[in-house]
Design an enzyme around this catalytic site. Structure first.
Site, PDB file in Angstrom:
ATOM      1  N   GLY A 106      28.319  27.394   0.337  1.00  0.00           N
ATOM      2  CA  GLY A 106      28.935  27.137   1.863  1.00  0.00           C
ATOM      3  C   GLY A 106      27.902  26.371   2.647  1.00  0.00           C
ATOM      4  O   GLY A 106      27.997  26.631   3.960  1.00  0.00           O
ATOM      5  N   SER A 107      26.834  25.392   2.102  1.00  0.00           N
ATOM      6  CA  SER A 107      26.065  24.920   2.988  1.00  0.00           C
ATOM      7  C   SER A 107      26.818  23.804   3.982  1.00  0.00           C
ATOM      8  O   SER A 107      26.288  24.021   5.187  1.00  0.00           O
ATOM      9  CB  SER A 107      25.163  24.135   2.278  1.00  0.00           C
ATOM     10  OG  SER A 107      25.684  22.868   1.970  1.00  0.00           O
ATOM     11  N   ALA A 109      29.928  24.306   5.530  1.00  0.00           N
ATOM     12  CA  ALA A 109      30.442  24.900   6.608  1.00  0.00           C
ATOM     13  C   ALA A 109      29.466  25.558   7.496  1.00  0.00           C
ATOM     14  O   ALA A 109      29.350  25.631   8.672  1.00  0.00           O
ATOM     15  CB  ALA A 109      31.256  26.039   5.821  1.00  0.00           C
ATOM     16  N   ASP A 151      35.153  28.853   3.433  1.00  0.00           N
ATOM     17  CA  ASP A 151      33.459  28.731   3.959  1.00  0.00           C
ATOM     18  C   ASP A 151      33.337  28.793   5.345  1.00  0.00           C
ATOM     19  O   ASP A 151      32.350  29.650   5.667  1.00  0.00           O
ATOM     20  CB  ASP A 151      33.230  27.337   3.143  1.00  0.00           C
ATOM     21  CG  ASP A 151      33.097  27.413   1.689  1.00  0.00           C
ATOM     22  OD1 ASP A 151      33.665  28.253   1.201  1.00  0.00           O
ATOM     23  OD2 ASP A 151      32.553  26.435   1.275  1.00  0.00           O
TER      24      ASP A 151
HETATM   25  O1  PMV Z   1      31.590  25.329  -3.784  1.00  0.00           O
HETATM   26  P1  PMV Z   1      31.698  25.483  -2.367  1.00  0.00           P
HETATM   27  O2  PMV Z   1      30.618  26.553  -1.886  1.00  0.00           O
HETATM   28  O3  PMV Z   1      32.272  24.322  -1.533  1.00  0.00           O
HETATM   29  O4  PMV Z   1      33.048  26.638  -2.328  1.00  0.00           O
HETATM   30  C1  PMV Z   1      34.314  26.014  -2.755  1.00  0.00           C
HETATM   31  C2  PMV Z   1      35.396  27.102  -2.863  1.00  0.00           C
HETATM   32  C3  PMV Z   1      36.978  26.503  -3.330  1.00  0.00           C
HETATM   33  O5  PMV Z   1      37.500  27.681  -3.286  1.00  0.00           O
HETATM   34  C4  PMV Z   1      36.712  25.970  -4.792  1.00  0.00           C
HETATM   35  C5  PMV Z   1      37.329  25.517  -2.280  1.00  0.00           C
HETATM   36  C6  PMV Z   1      37.828  26.136  -0.965  1.00  0.00           C
HETATM   37  O6  PMV Z   1      37.914  25.376  -0.131  1.00  0.00           O
HETATM   38  O7  PMV Z   1      38.187  27.392  -0.970  1.00  0.00           O
END
Ligand code: PMV
Length: 327
Positions: A106-107, A109, A151
């Site tokens: 989540g960097s 966000a 996120d």
């Molecule tokens: O990989 P990250 O930190 O961008 O997390 C994505 C999470 C998902 O469920 C795959 C996408 C979302 O928007 O929820």
């Protein structure tokens, strides 16, 4: 005047990808944070500097256009503020993040949330958490295409939350005393990938095979109900079992990879109670739950990967103002 705000990265415990199509997910804030320092400038443009990417972007105030792809989420953020009637003044923003980029933590966000909070405070704008969430979601839409919002919900509210698209997150009341005999470890494969690309792949596969896939999405939602119960009861063994099931479901969506499967299996064979990929997959990170007496052994087994051991917590890591300096 200079304002520094920070917001946490996150790790999804259960339900990533499924959450994009409206089922629930559970996520927890990490102690790794993104920090953004913002100060007003006497020039006629906006300067954004990313220490991690060693990049500096200049945005023209009159047309707010990004000169590089990496700056687009920040332009979207500023446009979201302007759309709500908030003034966009020339300023300089310096970003420094402990949250690894493109690692499923989540960097983007965390950065957008810290930026929006620091900028708004600098201008004396008081944003509610809901507004902060809505503004940063517009930035996430540019960064990730179709984000669920989990996120930036985590970056805004912190703690451990159950999230469903379109609803305000609910904090989980964890049995901290029981859960303190376990640790969550987050392991980064080091393989960078684009969340947007994985999400698009998963959605395409799910839509193409919906007669079969709808049952998997339903299973993921009931898995979240069970997981919330296990967290509330502080039952680490059950959490581990459910993580293993969740990894299987995510594999059937095409979100895993050889590196992730290896890492998950390695953690489990060394004594973790359960493990799964976390975030979008195809690289990025995995998470495992480990009983305290096995922690050292598991950590030894995953030596060589960047590892974060997450203490169990409920509150206290939401987006915050860290420093307000008056000159
Ligand atoms: O990989 P990250 O930190 O961008 O997390 C994505 C999470 C998902 O469920 C795959 C996408 C979302 O928007 O929820």
């Amino acid at each position: 005047m200079r304002v520094v705000a920070s917001a946490p990265g996150k790790t999804i415990l259960f339900g990533e990808h499924f959450v994009v199509k409206g089922t629930r997910a559970v996520a927890t804030a990490l102690s790794l944070r993104a920090r953004v320092a913002v100060e007003l400038s006497s020039e006629s443009h906006i300067v954004i500097e990313s220490k991690n990417l060693e990049a500096v972007w200049r945005l023209d105030l009159s047309e707010l256009k990004a000169e590089s792809k990496e700056a687009e989420p920040f332009v979207a953020l500023l446009k979201a503020l302007a759309k709500r009637g908030y003034k966009i003044a020339p300023h300089r923003a310096v970003i420094e993040s402990e949250v690894p980029i493109a690692a499923g933590l989540g960097s983007s966000a965390a950065t957008a949330t810290a930026y929006a909070l620091a900028y708004s405070r600098l201008l004396g704008i008081s944003l509610s958490q809901k507004e902060l969430f809505e503004i940063t979601l517009e930035s996430e839409q540019v960064a990730h295409g179709r984000p669920s919002g989990i996120d930036n919900a985590l970056a805004t509210w912190g703690g451990t939350i159950v999230y469903r698209r379109g609803e305000e997150p609910k904090h989980v009341k964890i049995d901290l005393k029981r859960l303190s005999s376990y640790s969550f470890i987050v392991m980064d494969t080091g393989v960078k990938r684009s969340t947007k690309a994985v999400v698009e792949h998963v959605l395409k596969l799910a839509d193409k095979n919906w007669t079969v896939m709808k049952h998997i999405y339903e299973a993921a939602d009931s898995l979240v109900s069970e997981a919330v119960k296990a967290l509330e009861e502080g039952d680490g063994e059950r959490i581990g079992e459910l993580m293993n099931i969740n990894h299987g479901l995510l594999t059937s969506l095409g979100a895993s990879s050889l590196e992730l499967d290896n890492l998950v299996n390695r953690a489990k064979s060394c004594g973790a109670l359960g493990a799964k990929l976390t975030g979008a997959g195809w690289g990025g990170s995995a998470i495992a739950v480990v009983s305290r007496d096995r922690l050292e052994r598991v950590l030894k087994c995953v030596e060589g990967y960047a590892v974060y051991v997450k203490p169990v917590e409920i509150h206290g890591v939401a987006a915050t103002i860290e420093e307000l300096q008056l000159r």
